[in-house]
Design a protein around this motif. Structure first.
Motif, mmCIF file in Angstrom:
data_model
loop_
_atom_site.group_PDB
_atom_site.id
_atom_site.type_symbol
_atom_site.label_atom_id
_atom_site.label_comp_id
_atom_site.label_asym_id
_atom_site.label_seq_id
_atom_site.Cartn_x
_atom_site.Cartn_y
_atom_site.Cartn_z
ATOM 1 N N ALA A 39 0.567 -1.155 0.195
ATOM 2 C CA ALA A 39 0.061 -0.330 -0.210
ATOM 3 C C ALA A 39 0.951 1.065 -0.125
ATOM 4 C CB ALA A 39 -1.070 0.422 1.505
ATOM 5 N N ILE A 42 0.373 4.833 2.156
ATOM 6 C CA ILE A 42 0.922 5.055 3.676
ATOM 7 C C ILE A 42 2.349 5.587 3.434
ATOM 8 C CG2 ILE A 42 1.658 3.682 5.346
ATOM 9 C CD1 ILE A 42 -0.128 1.418 4.834
ATOM 10 N N LYS A 116 -11.081 8.117 5.867
ATOM 11 C CA LYS A 116 -11.097 7.217 5.698
ATOM 12 C C LYS A 116 -9.395 6.760 5.901
ATOM 13 C CE LYS A 116 -13.858 5.937 1.936
ATOM 14 N NZ LYS A 116 -14.928 4.596 1.013
ATOM 15 N N LEU A 120 -7.308 4.553 8.372
ATOM 16 C CA LEU A 120 -6.606 3.056 8.720
ATOM 17 C C LEU A 120 -5.280 3.560 8.887
ATOM 18 C CD1 LEU A 120 -8.838 1.881 5.511
ATOM 19 C CD2 LEU A 120 -9.198 0.948 7.981
ATOM 20 N N TYR A 124 -2.501 1.278 10.420
ATOM 21 C CA TYR A 124 -1.089 0.726 10.473
ATOM 22 C C TYR A 124 -0.335 1.241 10.537
ATOM 23 C CZ TYR A 124 2.660 0.267 7.220
ATOM 24 O OH TYR A 124 3.591 -0.579 6.293
ATOM 25 N N ALA A 127 -0.020 -1.266 14.342
ATOM 26 C CA ALA A 127 0.414 -2.359 13.951
ATOM 27 C C ALA A 127 2.211 -1.944 14.254
ATOM 28 C CB ALA A 127 -0.646 -2.569 12.896
ATOM 29 N N GLN A 131 4.619 -4.525 16.292
ATOM 30 C CA GLN A 131 5.791 -5.478 15.484
ATOM 31 C C GLN A 131 7.138 -4.698 16.802
ATOM 32 O OE1 GLN A 131 4.738 -4.528 11.773
ATOM 33 N NE2 GLN A 131 4.264 -7.043 11.456
ATOM 34 N N HIS B 93 -13.831 0.773 12.694
ATOM 35 C CA HIS B 93 -13.254 1.502 12.171
ATOM 36 C C HIS B 93 -13.342 1.425 10.677
ATOM 37 C CE1 HIS B 93 -9.537 2.469 14.989
ATOM 38 N NE2 HIS B 93 -10.930 2.327 15.139
ATOM 39 N N VAL B 96 -16.734 3.613 10.174
ATOM 40 C CA VAL B 96 -16.155 5.672 9.960
ATOM 41 C C VAL B 96 -16.377 5.443 8.380
ATOM 42 C CG1 VAL B 96 -15.015 7.095 9.907
ATOM 43 C CG2 VAL B 96 -15.441 5.193 11.841
ATOM 44 N N VAL B 97 -15.122 4.468 7.809
ATOM 45 C CA VAL B 97 -14.660 4.435 6.795
ATOM 46 C C VAL B 97 -15.336 4.779 5.379
ATOM 47 C CG1 VAL B 97 -12.319 5.022 7.225
ATOM 48 C CG2 VAL B 97 -13.562 1.982 6.596
ATOM 49 N N ASP B 98 -16.445 3.149 5.729
ATOM 50 C CA ASP B 98 -17.488 3.059 4.599
ATOM 51 C C ASP B 98 -18.147 3.646 4.203
ATOM 52 O OD1 ASP B 98 -15.650 0.942 3.574
ATOM 53 O OD2 ASP B 98 -16.851 -0.428 4.501
ATOM 54 N N VAL B 119 -13.983 5.252 15.743
ATOM 55 C CA VAL B 119 -12.865 5.746 16.165
ATOM 56 C C VAL B 119 -12.189 5.189 17.250
ATOM 57 C CG1 VAL B 119 -11.082 7.026 15.333
ATOM 58 C CG2 VAL B 119 -12.432 6.973 14.231
ATOM 59 N N ASP B 147 1.229 -9.111 13.475
ATOM 60 C CA ASP B 147 1.905 -9.336 12.168
ATOM 61 C C ASP B 147 0.540 -9.084 11.397
ATOM 62 O OD1 ASP B 147 4.900 -9.290 12.345
ATOM 63 O OD2 ASP B 147 5.040 -10.900 11.607
ATOM 64 N N ALA B 149 -1.723 -7.739 12.429
ATOM 65 C CA ALA B 149 -2.486 -6.275 12.833
ATOM 66 C C ALA B 149 -1.875 -5.598 11.858
ATOM 67 C CB ALA B 149 -1.978 -5.803 14.220
ATOM 68 N N ALA B 150 -0.630 -6.129 11.206
ATOM 69 C CA ALA B 150 -0.624 -5.211 10.283
ATOM 70 C C ALA B 150 -0.223 -5.286 8.932
ATOM 71 C CB ALA B 150 1.649 -5.192 10.028
ATOM 72 N N ALA B 153 -4.378 -3.959 8.734
ATOM 73 C CA ALA B 153 -4.510 -2.673 8.165
ATOM 74 C C ALA B 153 -3.947 -2.254 7.140
ATOM 75 C CB ALA B 153 -3.289 -1.821 9.308
ATOM 76 N N GLU B 154 -2.751 -2.463 6.606
ATOM 77 C CA GLU B 154 -2.345 -3.047 5.079
ATOM 78 C C GLU B 154 -3.075 -2.964 3.916
ATOM 79 O OE1 GLU B 154 2.426 -3.484 3.531
ATOM 80 O OE2 GLU B 154 1.807 -5.036 5.176
ATOM 81 N N GLU B 156 -6.706 -3.117 5.348
ATOM 82 C CA GLU B 156 -8.005 -1.846 4.720
ATOM 83 C C GLU B 156 -7.188 -0.897 3.866
ATOM 84 O OE1 GLU B 156 -10.706 -2.337 6.084
ATOM 85 O OE2 GLU B 156 -10.466 -2.978 7.934
ATOM 86 N N VAL B 157 -5.996 -0.709 3.544
ATOM 87 C CA VAL B 157 -5.840 0.945 2.975
ATOM 88 C C VAL B 157 -5.465 0.116 1.125
ATOM 89 C CG1 VAL B 157 -3.644 2.661 2.819
ATOM 90 C CG2 VAL B 157 -4.350 1.470 4.715
ATOM 91 N N LEU B 158 -5.064 -0.736 0.681
ATOM 92 C CA LEU B 158 -5.034 -1.274 -0.571
ATOM 93 C C LEU B 158 -6.112 -1.186 -0.742
ATOM 94 C CD1 LEU B 158 -2.519 -2.334 -2.352
ATOM 95 C CD2 LEU B 158 -3.085 -4.970 -0.899
ATOM 96 N N LEU B 160 -9.083 0.680 -0.474
ATOM 97 C CA LEU B 160 -8.615 2.071 -0.576
ATOM 98 C C LEU B 160 -8.755 2.109 -1.544
ATOM 99 C CD1 LEU B 160 -8.700 4.988 2.082
ATOM 100 C CD2 LEU B 160 -10.581 4.055 1.601
ATOM 101 N N LYS B 175 -4.430 -9.851 -1.453
ATOM 102 C CA LYS B 175 -4.408 -9.353 -0.048
ATOM 103 C C LYS B 175 -4.812 -8.624 0.458
ATOM 104 C CE LYS B 175 0.317 -9.083 -1.693
ATOM 105 N NZ LYS B 175 1.645 -8.959 -3.239
#
Lengths: 334, 334
Positions: A39, A42, A116, A120, A124, A127, A131, B93, B96-98, B119, B147, B149-150, B153-154, B156-158, B160, B175
């Motif tokens: 992504a 980010i 959005k 998000l 990220y 998260a 890590q 979350h 909120v975004v959708d 949020v 991992d 969580a990452a 989040a990734e 979700e951004v992807l 978008l 993904k």
């Protein structure tokens, strides 16, 4: 929550100079961990915030705490990046919720991108911070940061319910401030001591220092909202009043209000019915009850608590700079 | 992402019956950890979601994995509550975004409360989940969940950036699906094996199972959007088309499109210029290229992967139920 004050003494700049190598390593780590293979949007969003000229106070607290406790490993870089990521994530989420128009004089992320992305990308960063701290392998560090995260989130929610609520007490205000600022300051300093494996009384001292520093800073910031220089704080006088936020000068004035004054606060803060001249009237009531002075005294007390806490730590140039930092956050109101 | 399907075989109900005591302990823990001394509004918001009749698939994956691996401690309760909190936080979350109007037929949290609460309460749940997993004292568990969580989040951004983007590939779709569903399914199952301290090949098998189950489930869900029963999925046919989401039936149809068809997809998905009859035309193109069938085959393949992964695990009634669950998530499209 920046520390933009014009003064000849800038302890955070001296800290930055002393910790230059460490800060460079932290910056490299932040850049590496912001990158997202999947992504690419980010780093676009976060670079805006991370590069926005913040003073890096939180990561410096971690680095200084670790260094003055004699730490020689690399986990302080991970943890400094962790606290900066957590801070940036909360800013992103704050931007969404507050609909604030500017932060440090630059447009907020949610005007440049959108809500959005702010939610998000904030997730990220949380998260990623998770890590990073897990990579330290220290369960004690994880405990501290997990508790800080809970305090921050709880404080943010509490701030929502306290807004426009005249029954907000000083106690609630301090809890909100802990969530907003002090919890992360405290954790940032504390984990520096934990990875250096110093005695518990020194770890406690670092925590107390960060907590008190954060509270002193936030009270000073809130005080300036009713009598500061907009250029210095990046806010305009009366922003909190217009946004119906209850901060110490008003909470203390409400506590001393007679019936008429109470009706005034009820109308302007609770009902949000504000007219021309109301800010001037609020300032007059604050002046009448002397709550700028009592609020200032409280900030100075927290600053003193922060400085005293440092006494049990090793004699070290970084300790002196941390002490100066505690003076500095209240210098603009002294 | 609910599993509301009318069928006589309901493996998640059998799982719930077998794990009743564990689930009761998890529910008690969830209720305890949702409570906030400082911010009573938090349980208000979360109870709405946690009690909303979700099938508790994720916590059951953790509980079943731990139990079938012979685990006897209490950390599986903590981790089951952890994954449910993470799931609930992502729902908040997402709301909120959708700007989605309903979830499982009930109004979403952000219509009952507001974006701010969604949020911040989401953040609070993330923090609580973090405390719960830290309490297990297992760095391996923390690694896995950090991992996950990452990845979430990734993803979700992807999602978008992939929205309304005709160059979205099947690879990107997978993904996104991992972020949306499979990463948490995988982690939920894997940590159950980790705390039971079984061999790495069994831990890997649990992870593969959860991952493949999640992907199969999500592909089936996306397929139903173009030909399902709105009552069964809680969505209306064509929602994804109207929201310009690229899912497998369309991604595959776009890949096979001639120039005219490409122009159609460009107009309706990329530009968002949709008129009466466009959904019907989209369905016709999907039918022309047989992409419902190829999508269905792909879901069944993932379901088979999930089932096969279970082979290395101990023979156990819970293993059979997990196998049935992998059939169940694709039963509605078979």
């Amino acid at each position: 929550m920046s520390l933009d004050i014009e003064t000849s003494v800038k302890p955070h700049e001296r800290l930055a100079a002393s910790l230059a190598d460490d800060l460079a390593a932290v910056d490299a780590l932040i850049r590496e961990k912001m990158a997202s293979e999947h992504a690419p949007r980010i780093p676009e969003v976060t670079a805006h915030l991370v590069d926005a000229g913040g003073k890096r106070v939180r990561p410096m607290l971690t680095l200084a705490a670790a260094r003055l406790c004699g730490y020689e490993g690399v986990n302080h870089h991970r943890l400094a990046a962790t606290v900066e990521f957590i801070h940036t994530a909360t800013l992103l989420h704050d931007d969404v919720v507050d609909e604030s128009g500017q932060r440090r004089g630059r447009p907020t992320a949610n005007l440049l991108w959108d809500n959005k992305s702010s939610v998000l990308v904030g997730d990220y960063l949380f998260a990623r911070s998770f890590q990073l701290m897990t990579a330290t392998g220290s369960l004690k560090v994880l405990d501290i940061l997990a508790d800080a995260a809970a305090t921050i989130a709880e404080g943010e929610v509490l701030q929502l319910t306290a807004a426009a609520n005249l029954s907000t007490t000083e106690d609630i205000y301090i809890k909100v401030v802990r969530g907003k600022t002090a919890a992360l300051f405290a954790a940032a300093a504390e984990v520096g001591g934990v990875i250096a494996d110093v005695s518990q009384d020194r770890i406690d001292a670092l925590r107390t220092y960060g907590d008190a520093l954060g509270i002193a800073f936030q009270i000073a910031d809130d005080l300036l909202d009713y009598g500061g220089d907009a250029g210095a704080t990046g806010k305009n006088v009366g922003d909190d009043f217009r946004e119906r936020k209850l901060t110490l000068p008003v909470i203390k004035a409400v506590a001393k209000a007679d019936d008429d004054e109470r009706a005034f606060w009820k109308r302007t803060i609770e009902k949000g019915d504000q007219q021309d001249g109301d800010l001037e009237q609020a300032l007059a009531l604050i002046a009448k009850h002397g709550t700028m002075e009592t609020t200032r005294a409280q900030a100075l007390e927290w600053s003193a608590t922060a400085k005293t806490a440092l006494d049990v730590l090793p004699d070290h140039p970084l300790r002196d700079m941390l002490r100066d930092l505690a003076d500095y956050v209240v210098a603009r109101i002294s």
